[in-house]
Write an enzyme that holds these catalytic residues in place. Structure first.
Site, PDB file in Angstrom:
ATOM      1  N   ARG A 121      -1.281  25.583  49.486  1.00  0.00           N
ATOM      2  CA  ARG A 121      -0.687  26.230  48.312  1.00  0.00           C
ATOM      3  C   ARG A 121      -1.711  27.162  47.671  1.00  0.00           C
ATOM      4  O   ARG A 121      -2.327  26.844  46.656  1.00  0.00           O
ATOM      5  CB  ARG A 121      -0.157  25.181  47.347  1.00  0.00           C
ATOM      6  CG  ARG A 121       1.082  24.502  47.914  1.00  0.00           C
ATOM      7  CD  ARG A 121       1.992  23.929  46.847  1.00  0.00           C
ATOM      8  NE  ARG A 121       3.332  23.746  47.369  1.00  0.00           N
ATOM      9  CZ  ARG A 121       4.305  23.136  46.711  1.00  0.00           C
ATOM     10  NH1 ARG A 121       4.083  22.655  45.514  1.00  0.00           N
ATOM     11  NH2 ARG A 121       5.500  23.015  47.240  1.00  0.00           N
ATOM     12  N   GLN A 126       2.012  31.923  49.642  1.00  0.00           N
ATOM     13  CA  GLN A 126       3.237  31.561  48.920  1.00  0.00           C
ATOM     14  C   GLN A 126       4.494  31.986  49.671  1.00  0.00           C
ATOM     15  O   GLN A 126       5.484  31.255  49.701  1.00  0.00           O
ATOM     16  CB  GLN A 126       3.227  32.191  47.522  1.00  0.00           C
ATOM     17  CG  GLN A 126       2.290  31.498  46.547  1.00  0.00           C
ATOM     18  CD  GLN A 126       2.327  32.136  45.161  1.00  0.00           C
ATOM     19  OE1 GLN A 126       2.778  33.265  45.007  1.00  0.00           O
ATOM     20  NE2 GLN A 126       1.840  31.417  44.173  1.00  0.00           N
ATOM     21  N   ASP A 129       5.570  29.437  52.464  1.00  0.00           N
ATOM     22  CA  ASP A 129       5.682  28.028  52.062  1.00  0.00           C
ATOM     23  C   ASP A 129       7.123  27.528  52.188  1.00  0.00           C
ATOM     24  O   ASP A 129       7.958  27.780  51.315  1.00  0.00           O
ATOM     25  CB  ASP A 129       5.171  27.890  50.619  1.00  0.00           C
ATOM     26  CG  ASP A 129       5.123  26.450  50.145  1.00  0.00           C
ATOM     27  OD1 ASP A 129       5.565  25.563  50.892  1.00  0.00           O
ATOM     28  OD2 ASP A 129       4.634  26.216  49.023  1.00  0.00           O
ATOM     29  N   SER A 132       8.432  25.109  49.261  1.00  0.00           N
ATOM     30  CA  SER A 132       8.883  25.752  48.023  1.00  0.00           C
ATOM     31  C   SER A 132      10.242  26.410  48.203  1.00  0.00           C
ATOM     32  O   SER A 132      11.133  26.263  47.367  1.00  0.00           O
ATOM     33  CB  SER A 132       7.853  26.791  47.566  1.00  0.00           C
ATOM     34  OG  SER A 132       6.663  26.168  47.140  1.00  0.00           O
ATOM     35  N   TYR A 229       0.100  19.594  43.579  1.00  0.00           N
ATOM     36  CA  TYR A 229       1.003  18.443  43.673  1.00  0.00           C
ATOM     37  C   TYR A 229       0.626  17.394  42.633  1.00  0.00           C
ATOM     38  O   TYR A 229      -0.498  17.334  42.158  1.00  0.00           O
ATOM     39  CB  TYR A 229       0.928  17.811  45.069  1.00  0.00           C
ATOM     40  CG  TYR A 229       1.478  18.675  46.177  1.00  0.00           C
ATOM     41  CD1 TYR A 229       2.844  18.736  46.426  1.00  0.00           C
ATOM     42  CD2 TYR A 229       0.636  19.435  46.985  1.00  0.00           C
ATOM     43  CE1 TYR A 229       3.356  19.518  47.435  1.00  0.00           C
ATOM     44  CE2 TYR A 229       1.134  20.229  48.012  1.00  0.00           C
ATOM     45  CZ  TYR A 229       2.496  20.260  48.229  1.00  0.00           C
ATOM     46  OH  TYR A 229       2.990  21.044  49.235  1.00  0.00           O
TER      47      TYR A 229
END
Length: 373
Positions: A121, A126, A129, A132, A229
Site C-alpha cells: 500500500r 494504488q 491494488d 481496494s 491496515y
C-alpha cells in the site's frame, strides 16, 4: 509475449481477470492476448467482444499453451495450466495464508506466482491494488444487501399518513469497504454512525457526514498497523470498545462489519449477547464472514436469523457485482503489468519493492518472506 486470460473455475466466482478494454491495451503494448472461451460470460462479456478487441478465443489448453503471463481472479489449480512456458507468471488472487498448499503446488510446477493481494500500500501501487478496488464495491453492495433484507425504508419520509423514521446504520471498520458503506447508507437516507480502532479515521467518518463512535476513556492507543491496515488492540482497549459498542448497537437497525487483519482470522466484533439486545427485524451484514466472521453466529453463504435479527453472510461479495468488479480488477492487472513494461524486451520487468512483495514462488521454491517467516 503471450498473455492468457482464463475462465474462473471456483464455485460462485463470476468475475474475469481481463476485459475487452484491457485486451486492447495489452495489444497496444505489443503482446498477444489469448482468452479462454466463456471467460467473461458471467460478467456480461461475450467471446465476440474479446475478438473485436484483438484477442484470440479458444479452449483452456489453447489459451494457456506457450503463455508467458496468465491472468486470473482466483488462482487456479496449477495442474490446469499445463502447456504454459516454464517460469510463466500467474498474476491473480492467491489467498496465500489460507491456501498454502496451492502455493507449494505452484512452486513444484515451476511457475512464478504473483499474489496481487500482497501489493504494497504505497502511492505508486494504488492503481494496482485489487483489495481496494474490490472492497469499494463490496461496501456498496453490503448496504444494498442490508436494504434488501430490512423490512423497512432507509430514509425518513413525511407523508399525509404520518412520518416514517430514518433507519439507523452503524458501520464497524472504516477501511475502503467501510467508507463506501457509509457513503452509500447516507445516500439512501439512513442516519449513519461508524467506528474503527484507528483514530485517524475519525476525520474520514465526519467528512462523509456520519457520526464517529470512538473509545475516549482509553488514551494513547493507536490501531494503525503496517500499510494502513488495522492491528490487534490491547485487552484494555478491547474491553472499553465492547462496552461502548454494546450500548450503541442496541439502538441500531443496520450494522455492517468490515474488519480484517491480514494473515489472521477476522476479529470478533459482535457477540450473540449483543445481537440479543437489537430490535427484531434488524439486519447485520458480515463482510468478513469468509475469514471467520466479525459476528458470532454468522454463516458463510447464508442469511441466518438469531434473536429476530438477520445476519447476512454472503460469500464473495465482489462477485455479486461481476461486471463492475471485473472491469476494476482487470484495470488493476493492466496497470500493474504496464507500469513495468520494458519496450525493448516486450515484457514486464519487476522492481524489488513490488516484485519481492507480491512474488510467492520462483525457480521451484516458495520465496515470499511473509510465508517463510
Amino acid at each position: 509475449m503471450k498473455i492468457a486470460i482464463i475462465k474462473e473455475l471456483a464455485a460462485g466466482e463470476r468475475r474475469v481477470a481481463g476485459t475487452p478494454e484491457t485486451v486492447k491495451k495489452f495489444k497496444a503494448l505489443g503482446a498477444d492476448v489469448a482468452v479462454e472461451s466463456g471467460a467473461g460470460l458471467n460478467a456480461s462479456i461475450a467471446d465476440a467482444d474479446y475478438v473485436a478487441a484483438g484477442g484470440v478465443v479458444g479452449d483452456r489448453a489453447a489459451a494457456v499453451a506457450g503463455a508467458d503471463i496468465i491472468l486470473g481472479v482466483q488462482a487456479p489449480d496449477p495442474a490446469t495450466l499445463a502447456g504454459a512456458k516454464s517460469g510463466a507468471w500467474i498474476a491473480a488472487g492467491f489467498n496465500p495464508f489460507g491456501e498454502r498448499g496451492r502455493v507449494d503446488a505452484y512452486a513444484a510446477a515451476g511457475l512464478e506466482a504473483l499474489a496481487m493481494e500482497f501489493m504494497p500500500r504505497i502511492t505508486r501501487a494504488q492503481s494496482m491494488d485489487i483489495l481496494s478496488s474490490q472492497s469499494n464495491l463490496s461496501g456498496y453492495k453490503a448496504v444494498l444487501d442490508a436494504a434488501a433484507e430490512y423490512g423497512r425504508a432507509f430514509p425518513m419520509m413525511m407523508t399525509a399518513a404520518g412520518t416514517v423514521s430514518a433507519a439507523k446504520a452503524f458501520i464497524m471498520g472504516v477501511g475502503v469497504a467501510g467508507l463506501q458503506a457509509i457513503a452509500t447508507a447516507r445516500r439512501l437516507g439512513a442516519q449513519v454512525s461508524a467506528t474503527d480502532v484507528r483514530s485517524a479515521t475519525r476525520e474520514q467518518i465526519e467528512s462523509l457526514g456520519a457520526k464517529p463512535i470512538f473509545v475516549e476513556s482509553v488514551k494513547g492507543i493507536e490501531g494503525e498497523g503496517s500499510g494502513g491496515y488495522a492491528t490487534e488492540m490491547s485487552e484494555e482497549y478491547q474491553k472499553a470498545q465492547a462496552e461502548l459498542i454494546s450500548s450503541h448497537i442496541a439502538k441500531q437497525d443496520i450494522v455492517i462489519t468490515t474488519a480484517l487483519i491480514p494473515g489472521r482470522p477476522a476479529p470478533r466484533l459482535i457477540t450473540d449477547a449483543q445481537i440479543a439486545t437489537m430490535k427484531p427485524g434488524s439486519v447485520i451484514v458480515d463482510l468478513a464472514v469468509e475469514q471467520g466472521g466479525n459476528v458470532e453466529g454468522a454463516v458463510a453463504g447464508e442469511v441466518v436469523e438469531r434473536h429476530g435479527v438477520k445476519i447476512v453472510g454472503h460469500r464473495n461479495v465482489p462477485s455479486r457485482l461481476a461486471a463492475d468488479t471485473s472491469a476494476l480488477f482487470a484495470r488493476n492487472l493492466y496497470n500493474f503489468l504496464s507500469a513495468f513494461w520494458d519496450k525493448e524486451k516486450n515484457a514486464p520487468v519487476l522492481d524489488e519493492e513490488i516484485g519481492n512483495a507480491i512474488r510467492l514462488t520462483q525457480g521451484g521454491k516458495v520465496v515470499n518472506e511473509r510465508l517463510l517467516g
